[in-house]
Design a protein around this motif. Structure first.
Motif, PDB file in Angstrom:
ATOM      1  N   LEU A  56       0.837  -1.201   0.000  1.00 46.11           N
ATOM      2  CA  LEU A  56       0.000   0.000   0.000  1.00 46.11           C
ATOM      3  C   LEU A  56       0.871   1.249   0.000  1.00 46.11           C
ATOM      4  O   LEU A  56       0.578   2.232  -0.698  1.00 46.11           O
ATOM      5  N   ARG A  57       1.956   1.209   0.752  1.00 44.70           N
ATOM      6  CA  ARG A  57       2.888   2.343   0.797  1.00 44.70           C
ATOM      7  C   ARG A  57       3.448   2.657  -0.577  1.00 44.70           C
ATOM      8  O   ARG A  57       3.405   3.808  -1.033  1.00 44.70           O
ATOM      9  N   ILE A  60       1.091   3.952  -3.271  1.00 43.57           N
ATOM     10  CA  ILE A  60       0.879   5.398  -3.196  1.00 43.57           C
ATOM     11  C   ILE A  60       2.066   6.153  -3.805  1.00 43.57           C
ATOM     12  O   ILE A  60       1.889   7.164  -4.493  1.00 43.57           O
ATOM     13  N   ILE A 228      -4.065   3.526   7.059  1.00 45.64           N
ATOM     14  CA  ILE A 228      -4.050   4.342   5.841  1.00 45.64           C
ATOM     15  C   ILE A 228      -3.138   5.550   6.027  1.00 45.64           C
ATOM     16  O   ILE A 228      -2.355   5.911   5.135  1.00 45.64           O
ATOM     17  N   THR A 232       0.213   6.286   3.874  1.00 45.71           N
ATOM     18  CA  THR A 232       0.301   7.563   3.156  1.00 45.71           C
ATOM     19  C   THR A 232       1.553   8.330   3.565  1.00 45.71           C
ATOM     20  O   THR A 232       2.261   8.887   2.713  1.00 45.71           O
ATOM     21  N   GLY A 235       4.569   6.515   2.095  1.00 43.52           N
ATOM     22  CA  GLY A 235       4.656   6.630   0.647  1.00 43.52           C
ATOM     23  C   GLY A 235       4.980   8.031   0.174  1.00 43.52           C
ATOM     24  O   GLY A 235       5.889   8.226  -0.646  1.00 43.52           O
ATOM     25  N   LEU A 236       4.250   9.019   0.698  1.00 43.71           N
ATOM     26  CA  LEU A 236       4.402  10.390   0.209  1.00 43.71           C
ATOM     27  C   LEU A 236       5.564  11.132   0.858  1.00 43.71           C
ATOM     28  O   LEU A 236       6.310  11.845   0.183  1.00 43.71           O
TER      29      LEU A 236
END
Length: 307
Positions: A56-57, A60, A228, A232, A235-236
């Motif tokens: 998921l990381r 993103i 989440i 996020t 990742g960001l």
């Protein structure tokens, strides 16, 4: 933890020796972002399995990196294989090992063990780049590994004690990431830092995705707001913003100076993990941290003198 960084490739445009205030703030921000990545990963793992959270990381981060390189020249075919290998080792194995290790290790231990990456960079640079290694560096490596042993066997007391498997996986992650840094040097000279980071992240994500789908198919999990938020942030901020911030810093600050930010990461990481997970810091853990940071200081100091 831990993201793509241009190790040893910084230019030295300033001659006054005075670091601008803006760059100091950027360095502190980078130390905070990278330092709290392990506790944030631990927070996400409370409701999601390791591979799923990691996928998921990067799910993103990859679209953002793809947007950043969309106007760049296409990747030459001869670069596909080495970048794929780099991504599988640094992003695939490195991040999988980190997530699995953090899931089995108190956040404070994971944070300080992740800070050993510069030690492994020195070792790999000696092997790959034929850089000489000094007696001071050898001493620093020995001291750092002594500190690792102390930390791994006597970390902060928590409800779930650290097993040997957890610290070993975190160290395996540090090894893989150090491999990524050293083996990316030549590719970065040829294709640019952003292209190497983006494509290696894509290949690593592609290698990780099938395993994450397999894990998610039989492991019950909840896509909670903290999970989440953790994915996020990782990742960001850790992957994309950390990378861009690092590249911007290297435009004006020599890499050997900028890399000193590694010493501040455990401060932010341990403080965050203590606040979130109430890790109780014992005397043996403090002794191990001192040994590791002393070893890091010896290896980096020697490398700076050589530079």
């Amino acid at each position: 933890m831990c993201e793509q960084r241009d190790v040893g490739l910084g230019v030295e445009p300033f001659s006054t020796g005075v670091i601008p205030l803006g760059k100091i703030c950027a360095l502190l921000s980078l130390a905070a972002i990278w330092g709290i990545s392990v506790p944030v990963t631990k927070l996400g793992l409370l409701s999601m399995p390791p591979l799923t959270l990691t996928a998921l990381r990067f799910g993103i981060a990859v679209p953002v990196l793809a947007f950043l390189i969309m106007n760049m020249p296409p990747l030459p075919w001869k670069a596909v294989a080495p970048l794929a290998l780099l991504g599988v080792v640094g992003i695939g194995i490195g991040q999988i090992a980190q997530s699995l290790g953090v899931a089995r290790t108190p956040a404070s231990i994971g944070t300080i063990l992740s800070a050993t990456i510069p030690v492994f960079v020195v070792v790999f640079a000696t092997i790959r780049l034929k850089q000489s290694i000094t007696r001071t560096q050898i001493l620093g490596i020995a001291v750092a590994f002594g500190g690792i042993a102390v930390v791994a066997t006597g970390g902060p007391s928590t409800e779930t004690a650290a097993t040997l498997a957890g610290p070993l996986l975190v160290l395996a992650s540090a090894l893989a990431i150090a491999f990524y840094y050293v083996w990316s040097v030549e590719l970065t000279h040829q294709y640019g830092s952003l292209a190497v980071a983006a494509w290696s992240t894509f290949f690593g994500f592609a290698a990780l995705l099938p395993w994450a789908i397999w894990e998610a198919s039989f492991t019950p999990f909840q896509l909670t707001l903290p999970a989440i938020g953790a994915a996020t942030f990782l990742g960001l901020f850790v992957t994309v913003a950390g990378l861009l911030l690092w590249l911007n810093i290297l435009r004006e600050i020599p890499a050997r100076v900028a890399s000193s930010v590694q010493f501040l990461q455990p401060v932010f990481g341990i403080a965050t993990s203590t606040f979130i997970f109430q890790d109780q810091i014992g005397s043996q853990f403090v002794m191990g941290v001192i040994l590791i940071l002393t070893g890091l200081a010896l290896t980096v100091h020697s490398r700076r003198q050589a530079a």
